[in-house]
Design a protein around this motif. Structure first.
Motif, PDB file in Angstrom:
ATOM      1  N   PHE A 503       9.642  -2.412  -3.816  1.00  0.00           N
ATOM      2  CA  PHE A 503      10.690  -1.413  -3.981  1.00  0.00           C
ATOM      3  C   PHE A 503      10.422  -0.299  -2.978  1.00  0.00           C
ATOM      4  N   GLY A 504      11.179  -0.298  -1.889  1.00  0.00           N
ATOM      5  CA  GLY A 504      10.889   0.626  -0.803  1.00  0.00           C
ATOM      6  C   GLY A 504       9.541   0.264  -0.193  1.00  0.00           C
ATOM      7  N   ASP A 505       8.646   1.214  -0.160  1.00  0.00           N
ATOM      8  CA  ASP A 505       7.315   0.972   0.391  1.00  0.00           C
ATOM      9  C   ASP A 505       6.264   0.830  -0.709  1.00  0.00           C
ATOM     10  N   HIS A 506       6.692   0.444  -1.891  1.00  0.00           N
ATOM     11  CA  HIS A 506       5.780   0.271  -3.022  1.00  0.00           C
ATOM     12  C   HIS A 506       5.889  -1.150  -3.562  1.00  0.00           C
ATOM     13  N   GLN A 540       3.332  -5.527  12.548  1.00  0.00           N
ATOM     14  CA  GLN A 540       2.411  -4.400  12.655  1.00  0.00           C
ATOM     15  C   GLN A 540       3.084  -3.057  12.389  1.00  0.00           C
ATOM     16  N   GLU A 541       4.200  -2.816  13.011  1.00  0.00           N
ATOM     17  CA  GLU A 541       4.834  -1.503  12.881  1.00  0.00           C
ATOM     18  C   GLU A 541       5.285  -1.239  11.456  1.00  0.00           C
ATOM     19  N   GLU A 542       5.780  -2.274  10.804  1.00  0.00           N
ATOM     20  CA  GLU A 542       6.192  -2.116   9.411  1.00  0.00           C
ATOM     21  C   GLU A 542       4.987  -1.836   8.524  1.00  0.00           C
ATOM     22  N   ALA A 543       3.891  -2.544   8.789  1.00  0.00           N
ATOM     23  CA  ALA A 543       2.668  -2.304   8.024  1.00  0.00           C
ATOM     24  C   ALA A 543       2.181  -0.870   8.220  1.00  0.00           C
ATOM     25  N   ARG A 544       2.231  -0.411   9.452  1.00  0.00           N
ATOM     26  CA  ARG A 544       1.783   0.952   9.757  1.00  0.00           C
ATOM     27  C   ARG A 544       2.682   1.992   9.079  1.00  0.00           C
ATOM     28  N   GLY A 549       3.099   6.096   4.857  1.00  0.00           N
ATOM     29  CA  GLY A 549       3.743   6.601   3.654  1.00  0.00           C
ATOM     30  C   GLY A 549       2.779   6.799   2.513  1.00  0.00           C
ATOM     31  N   ILE A 550       1.890   5.835   2.312  1.00  0.00           N
ATOM     32  CA  ILE A 550       0.951   5.965   1.193  1.00  0.00           C
ATOM     33  C   ILE A 550      -0.108   7.023   1.487  1.00  0.00           C
ATOM     34  N   LEU A 551      -0.405   7.255   2.767  1.00  0.00           N
ATOM     35  CA  LEU A 551      -1.319   8.351   3.099  1.00  0.00           C
ATOM     36  C   LEU A 551      -0.746   9.685   2.637  1.00  0.00           C
ATOM     37  N   SER A 552       0.558   9.832   2.728  1.00  0.00           N
ATOM     38  CA  SER A 552       1.186  11.087   2.331  1.00  0.00           C
ATOM     39  C   SER A 552       1.183  11.283   0.825  1.00  0.00           C
ATOM     40  N   ASN A 586      -9.460  -0.816   4.041  1.00  0.00           N
ATOM     41  CA  ASN A 586      -9.062  -2.088   4.649  1.00  0.00           C
ATOM     42  C   ASN A 586      -7.847  -1.923   5.560  1.00  0.00           C
ATOM     43  N   SER A 587      -6.874  -1.154   5.107  1.00  0.00           N
ATOM     44  CA  SER A 587      -5.674  -0.965   5.924  1.00  0.00           C
ATOM     45  C   SER A 587      -5.981  -0.164   7.179  1.00  0.00           C
ATOM     46  N   ALA A 588      -6.790   0.884   7.030  1.00  0.00           N
ATOM     47  CA  ALA A 588      -7.147   1.683   8.198  1.00  0.00           C
ATOM     48  C   ALA A 588      -7.897   0.841   9.221  1.00  0.00           C
ATOM     49  N   MET A 589      -8.807   0.002   8.766  1.00  0.00           N
ATOM     50  CA  MET A 589      -9.579  -0.848   9.680  1.00  0.00           C
ATOM     51  C   MET A 589      -8.666  -1.848  10.379  1.00  0.00           C
TER      52      MET A 589
END
Length: 599
Positions: A503-506, A540-544, A549-552, A586-589
């Motif tokens: 749902f969106g980015d979740h 990649q761009e979608e993952a980023r 978004g989750i960082l915020s 994991n995502s940052a790496m």
């Protein structure tokens, strides 16, 4: 549904891998358990004692306080809170628990240290130190000494040592702070020197320890502060005395307001621990894996029938009985508050593979002083034998359903992974017959998953053999190595999960109603699994974008709880959640550039 002590999860975590506490953005100690991190919450304000605030908290405030600022000292779990009043006075508050190297060992005293010092003007401080015991049922009985106050908490006595005026502390009378002062709250033991001298010694050594620890991490060039804060947080969620790893520091923070989904996460789940070990290993912080190996070996040795329950106490306890605690109203008044977790009685077959995967690197990593050998392999084979026997048996699954069971795809997947890793370990140890045997076991399980968990009508894998519904753990099929990311079956399953659970980015863990109805919050770990899957398939761009978004949605200090309410963005669930912090690493790496692209 709200209560008198309404708050949010904008909290700072401090600790030292022996104890931990949560500090509010205004500088109150709102949650701390003693003598262990799974013990009685002597500071339980986060869970609203029914007597109402400020009971169960340790508040340090300025008279006329108007605002506060908070940050971690760089690369440490030492939190600094600046308190301001309407007249321009400012007080600095430092909170931490001591941890440093001392004579070849790591000192990790179970003491909460608070240092206050004036920054500007003449700040006037008021302290309210009101611990409780019996899960909020009883206030502590106080006895004053010459430079300390003893707090009788039933089964334990804790001591506050300080160089501040005791009369003002006891009477909660405001007083001027014209010099630095220290407060040390912990075991009923005297200090070797003046309180401020001891506290400043602890501060200097603790700060140096954590800065050295961070220096040893293998960091990516991007998102470094995200990874550093997440790694420190995971370290604080470990109980180093035994090697156990907690799923979260708290109990009973609900998955959503009024949901009734309030669980005690202060235990060591075999599944969660694997993810934590894997993330820290990727950063070169392998000692947690070494300690966890000892913990797992002990709990396995205590299971003569080979059966591993899903979770254990920090000391390997096997029966954390689940009880309701009526003297705590719950986070924001949303109870019930629970002690213990009945999930220990469940059958969750993914744990066997999780244990094997958690220790696999110990056989291959030449940096380790003691590589895994044949003896450790034989112990892991005993766990593998259970995976081989149980992969196709109904269980509660990783989502711990309480009233239904099935042959869950994820459980079978992790049993396959355990057998697959045993084959690789045996081959590495030149144990050819064993390697062939475990490879054959893994092949049998894999073929069964490919047929039993595939739903032809949906054109994707599903969460249960012969079922129709999906859950987010299917996204792990590529991460575990079960399928290549470009396998059409994985791509189809990814698309189906996005359609049903995104749902969106979740991402929700599942949508089918369970024992408490349909989930109302997205599960942050599942969102990170989606990011991993998108990265692996080249999106990649979608993952980023999802990651940014989750960082915020992290707290001001960079922490995450278990879940996010999709519509409001509010954090819910136990805090900080190791699953979520692992996902950040994991995502940052995965999404960071390589060093050669930067330099």
């Amino acid at each position: 549904m709200t209560g008198p002590g309404d708050t949010d999860l904008n909290l700072a975590l401090i600790g030292n891998a022996a104890g931990a506490a949560l500090i509010s953005s205004e500088g109150a100690v709102t949650f701390m358990c003693a003598p262990r991190m799974d013990g009685d919450p002597v500071f339980c304000g986060l869970l609203n004692p029914v007597s109402g605030p400020p009971e169960g908290e340790w508040q340090i405030r300025l008279t006329g306080q108007t605002r506060s600022e908070q940050r971690y000292l760089r690369n440490t779990p030492i939190v600094e809170t600046l308190l301001h009043d309407a007249e321009g006075n400012c007080l600095r508050l430092l909170d931490f628990m001591p941890r440093y190297k001392n004579e070849g060992r790591t000192f990790r005293g179970r003491t909460l240290v608070r240092i206050v010092e004036p920054v500007s003007g003449t700040p006037r401080l008021q302290m309210r130190l009101r611990p409780r015991y019996g899960y909020g049922a009883h206030p502590a009985t106080r006895t004053a000494g010459s430079n300390h106050i003893r707090y009788d908490l039933g089964s334990q006595v804790l001591r506050l040592s300080t160089d501040a005026p005791l009369d003002y502390v006891l009477s909660e009378t405001p007083f001027l702070v014209g010099r630095p002062m220290a407060f040390l709250f912990g075991p009923d033991e005297g200090l070797s020197d003046d309180a401020l001298v001891v506290a400043q010694h602890f501060l200097r050594r603790t700060r140096g320890y954590w800065q050295d620890w961070v220096r040893s991490l293998a960091l990516p060039p991007d998102y470094q502060q995200v990874v550093i804060r997440s790694a420190i947080t995971l370290k604080l969620c470990s109980y180093e005395d035994t090697g156990a790893i907690m799923a979260a520091i708290t109990t009973s923070i609900p998955e959503y307001d009024g949901s009734g989904r309030t669980w005690d996460y202060r235990f060591c789940w075999l599944r969660d621990s694997y993810f934590t070990v894997q993330a820290l290993n990727s950063l070169n912080a392998t000692r947690t894996m070494e300690n966890y190996l000892l913990y797992v070996s002990n709990v396995a040795a205590g299971s003569p029938d080979g059966v591993l329950q899903p979770l254990f106490g920090l000391g390997g306890e096997r029966e954390p009985l689940e009880e309701l605690m009526p003297d705590l109203a719950g986070y924001r008044g949303s109870g019930p508050v629970r002690r213990g977790n009945a999930a220990y009685t469940q059958v969750q077959n993914d744990g066997y593979g999780s244990v094997i995967m958690a220790v696999t690197q110990a056989f291959f990593d030449e940096r380790l002083p003691n590589l895994g050998g044949v003896d450790l392999f034989r112990r892991m084979e005993q766990i593998g034998d259970e995976a081989r026997r149980r992969w196709n048996e109904p269980d509660a699954g990783l989502w711990e359903f309480r009233t239904r069971s099935a042959v869950h795809t994820h459980s079978a997947l992790m049993c396959w992974a355990g057998c697959d890793r045993l084959a690789k370990i045996a081959r590495h140890l030149n144990l050819t017959p064993e390697a062939d045997r475990w490879a054959a076991e893994a092949h049998e399980i894999r073929e069964a998953i490919l047929h039993g968990a595939w739903n032809k009508e949906r054109g994707s894998f599903v969460s249960e053999f012969g079922g129709e519904d999906l859950d987010a753990s299917l996204l792990l099929m590529a991460q575990t190595g079960f399928l290549r990311p470009d396998d059409p079956r994985f791509l189809a399953t990814l698309a189906a999960v996005e359609q049903d659970l995104r749902f969106g980015d979740h991402v929700y863990r599942y949508r089918r109603p369970d024992d408490f109805g349909a989930p109302e919050t997205a599960f942050s770990a599942c969102t990170f699994w989606l990011i991993d899957a998108l990265h692996r398939v080249g999106r990649q761009e979608e993952a980023r974008q999802i990651f940014e978004g989750i960082l915020s949605q992290r707290t001001a200090l960079g922490l995450l709880s278990e879940g996010v309410h999709v519509e409001t963005g509010a954090l819910w669930g136990n805090f900080p959640q190791t699953y979520s912090m692992v996902g950040l690493i994991n995502s940052a790496m995965a999404l960071s550039r390589r060093w050669e692209e930067v330099l």
